[in-house]
Structure formats: structure tokens, C-alpha cells
Scaffold this motif. Structure first.
Motif, PDB file in Angstrom:
ATOM      1  N   UNK A  30       0.911  -1.250   0.021  1.00 20.78           N
ATOM      2  CA  UNK A  30      -0.112  -0.108   0.245  1.00 20.78           C
ATOM      3  C   UNK A  30       0.908   1.322  -0.054  1.00 20.78           C
ATOM      4  N   UNK A  31       1.811   1.355   0.866  1.00 16.25           N
ATOM      5  CA  UNK A  31       2.721   2.461   0.828  1.00 16.25           C
ATOM      6  C   UNK A  31       3.364   2.576  -0.423  1.00 16.25           C
ATOM      7  N   UNK A  32       3.941   1.541  -0.891  1.00 18.61           N
ATOM      8  CA  UNK A  32       4.730   1.590  -2.190  1.00 18.61           C
ATOM      9  C   UNK A  32       3.973   2.077  -3.399  1.00 18.61           C
ATOM     10  N   UNK A  36       6.097   5.077  -4.531  1.00 17.49           N
ATOM     11  CA  UNK A  36       6.798   4.987  -5.679  1.00 17.49           C
ATOM     12  C   UNK A  36       5.947   5.334  -6.681  1.00 17.49           C
ATOM     13  N   UNK A  37       4.667   5.106  -7.020  1.00 18.09           N
ATOM     14  CA  UNK A  37       3.759   5.371  -7.949  1.00 18.09           C
ATOM     15  C   UNK A  37       4.017   7.137  -8.458  1.00 18.09           C
ATOM     16  N   UNK A  38       3.962   7.719  -7.202  1.00 16.12           N
ATOM     17  CA  UNK A  38       3.787   9.133  -7.394  1.00 16.12           C
ATOM     18  C   UNK A  38       5.438   9.724  -7.678  1.00 16.12           C
ATOM     19  N   UNK A  39       6.218   9.002  -7.313  1.00 15.06           N
ATOM     20  CA  UNK A  39       7.812   9.421  -7.571  1.00 15.06           C
ATOM     21  C   UNK A  39       7.945   9.048  -8.924  1.00 15.06           C
ATOM     22  N   UNK A  40       7.556   7.889  -9.540  1.00 19.30           N
ATOM     23  CA  UNK A  40       7.614   7.537 -10.953  1.00 19.30           C
ATOM     24  C   UNK A  40       6.949   8.746 -11.846  1.00 19.30           C
ATOM     25  N   UNK A  41       5.769   8.929 -11.334  1.00 23.59           N
ATOM     26  CA  UNK A  41       4.908  10.139 -12.043  1.00 23.59           C
ATOM     27  C   UNK A  41       5.568  11.387 -12.155  1.00 23.59           C
ATOM     28  N   UNK A 322       9.930   0.324  -0.163  1.00 25.32           N
ATOM     29  CA  UNK A 322       9.269   1.486  -0.902  1.00 25.32           C
ATOM     30  C   UNK A 322       9.740   1.306  -2.402  1.00 25.32           C
ATOM     31  N   UNK A 323      10.660   0.895  -2.987  1.00 30.26           N
ATOM     32  CA  UNK A 323      11.171   0.965  -4.293  1.00 30.26           C
ATOM     33  C   UNK A 323      11.227  -0.392  -4.913  1.00 30.26           C
TER      34      UNK A 323
END
Length: 331
Positions: A30-32, A36-41, A322-323
Motif C-alpha cells: 500500500x505504501x509503495x 513509488x507510483x507518485x515518484x515515478x509519475x 518502498x522501491x
């Protein structure tokens, strides 16, 4: 060798390490997904590392409950490192973020900070504190199971005599972990129960005594006075004990968990955190906020329902959690 390469190398070592890696990966889904979804974006939208990029990165980190102070420090560190390495491409920033998260967690301490203060050739007394509903009794049961698996003789003391059903709940966990529970009737003096627990554990030559405590009394002042009294009893019976005071917090409560930690730290010398339900939140960054704001290490994290899902905390594994998706993309 890069941070991600070190992590990959680490999990080639043995089957047990790989299982722990998988538990972190699954438990932090859930945290990932949020992090990481938002970091990738963010990385996809910005071609170069500039002030706008760092501003949005701050928002992503704050939304993961990393904590404002920690985020500001982290972003300052990132800016310096990006400048030092002359990084222009946002893709390269992912690894720097992961490295800095681990560094910020440990600060001036070594990676041994999460290890429990287990006594060699003597009994270890662990006092477990926390408000009702955070998973305190469940954590005690899982810790008992963990120590039992390590070949230790474990006993439990049912010091939460105020909450309805607390003693029975601890007894049930005692049965599951196959360990003895020392108890009195509901409403008894908690310090007297802990005293009985210490005497019984000494006579049975136990290796570890885990002491449950009340999560709520008439008011906060009474609760803290009760904890101070219990601590005095333990210190009187075993000089130098309790060897650990573990505060159980619910990761899903975010900043509220941080406030609880501050309150309990004032009453007892909290030596470590057991952070439950990390698998149930998208705001796992609270781990870093607790460490940075309170200077208390997270010693265990709850990453699922099973007995084995209470894992020793490891900042590198946490960052891996996280990654993990990004790591696999690179593999």
C-alpha cells in the motif's frame, strides 16, 4: 556498487533473507503504491532536476507521512548530493533518494540500533506499553513466538488488569506460542502482577519475560503513574531492568502515533517502537518521522496477520519495500 545493486546482492545470500525480503515487499504494497507510483509519475513529468521538481517531491514525501521536519532535511540533503554528483537527469535521483532515506534513518547511529538488548546468561525483561487498540497484546504474542523459535524459554506477565478481556486475550496468545502466562484476577494491582511474573520467571529460569501493561486508565496522568510504578518494581527486583521498553504504535493512525510516542516517552524511557499494521497503510513514512522527531528506533514492524509477519525492522529493507517495483524494472 550502487544502493540498488547492494540490495539485490544482499537477497542472493540465502533462503531466509529472501523470505524476509518478500515479507517486506508484500507488507509494504500500500505504501509503495502511493509512494513509488507518485515518484515515478514525478520523474516522468520532469526531464531535469530543478526547484519545481524538488517542491513536488516535498509534497509526495509529506503525503506519505514522512514528517515535515524530516522532509525538509531530506530535500536539503538531496539538493547537496545532486549538486555534488552533478546529476541532471531525474531518473538518477531515485537512487539518491533511497540512499538518503537510509542515512536519515540511522543518523549518527550504526545499523545495530534496531537490535534488542538481550541479556547473555541472564533473564531479559521487556516492558510493553501502548494505548488500547494498537495491537499490543498481539505483538506480545508474536514476540513470544519469535523468542520461542530462537530456543529461548519465554514467560508472559498479564499486567493489563483493567481492560475487559485483556488477561484472557493474553492467555490465548500464550497458548498459541506455547508459553506460560502469570496472571491475577481482573482489577488487580498491575505492579503486583509484574512482581509475581518476575518471581515466577526467576524460579523457572526463564530467558525472557514479556510484561503487558494497561493502555488506558481513568486519565493520562493515572496511566503514566501506573507505568512509573511498574518500572520501579522491575528495577528493584532486577537491577538494570527493564532491558527494553517497547512502545506499540498503529501505523495506520499516522501523526497520531507520533503524539502517542511523545506522551509515553515522557513517562517511561521508551527504547524502541513496535509499529503494527504497516501493511494496512499508504503512509508508511511515519517510520522515518518517529525516528527523526523522537530519536527512538523502530525495532519491529507488523507486515501481516501471521505469526512470522512481525519482522525486525531494517531501514535498508524498508527502503527496498518502498522501491521494489522500480528495482524489478531495472533487473
Amino acid at each position: 556498487m550502487s544502493f540498488f545493486e547492494k540490495i539485490k546482492q544482499r537477497f542472493k545470500q540465502d533462503e531466509k533473507t529472501e523470505q524476509v525480503q518478500e515479507t517486506y515487499k508484500e507488507g509494504m504494497k500500500k505504501t509503495r503504491g502511493a509512494f513509488s507510483g507518485r515518484i515515478n509519475d514525478l520523474i516522468a513529468r520532469y526531464r531535469k532536476v530543478d526547484e519545481d521538481f524538488f517542491e513536488e517531491l516535498e509534497e509526495v514525501l509529506i503525503s506519505a507521512d514522512v514528517g515535515v521536519t524530516t522532509v525538509m532535511d531530506l530535500v536539503d540533503e538531496l539538493k547537496l548530493e545532486v549538486k555534488r554528483r552533478n546529476i541532471k537527469d531525474t531518473e538518477e535521483v531515485k537512487e539518491v533518494i533511497s540512499e538518503k532515506l537510509v542515512e536519515i534513518y540511522y543518523g549518527d547511529d550504526s545499523g545495530e540500533v534496531e537490535k534488542l538488548n538481550i541479556q547473555e546468561n541472564a533473564m531479559t525483561v521487556i516492558l510493553v506499553v501502548g494505548v488500547n487498540g494498537v495491537g499490543k497484546t498481539t505483538s506480545i504474542g508474536k514476540l513470544a513466538h519469535r523468542f520461542k523459535q530462537e530456543g529461548k524459554k519465554v514467560m508472559l506477565a498479564a499486567g493489563d488488569t483493567f481492560r475487559a478481556g485483556a488477561i484472557e486475550q493474553l492467555e490465548e496468545w500464550g497458548k498459541r506460542a506455547d508459553v506460560e502466562v502469570i496472571k491475577q484476577s481482573a482489577g488487580s494491582d498491575p505492579a503486583a502482577v509484574i512482581y509475581d511474573g518476575i518471581r515466577a520467571a526467576k524460579s523457572r529460569e526463564a530467558d525472557v519475560l514479556l510484561c503487558d501493561t494497561a493502555g488506558r486508565l481513568q486519565n493520562k496522568v493515572n496511566l503514566m503513574k501506573e507505568l512509573e510504578k511498574i518500572k520501579r518494581v522491575i528495577e528493584r527486583e532486577i537491577p538494570g531492568a527493564p532491558h527494553e521498553v517497547l512502545l506499540v504504535l498503529d501505523a495506520t493512525t499516522g501523526q497520531n502515533a507520533l503524539n502517542q510516542a511523545k506522551t509515553f516517552s515522557q513517562a517511561t524511557d521508551v527504547s524502541g517502537i513496535v509499529l503494527t499494521k504497516l501493511d494496512g497503510t499508504a503512509k508508511g513514512g511515519i517510520v522515518l518521522a518517529i525516528r527523526k522527531d523522537l530519536d527512538i528506533p523502530v525495532k519491529f514492524v507488523g507486515l501481516g496477520e501471521k505469526m512470522e509477519d512481525l519482522q525486525e525492522f531494517d531501514a535498508s529493507l524498508f527502503v527496498y519495500g518502498l522501491f521494489a517495483d522500480m528495482l524489478e524494472e531495472e533487473a
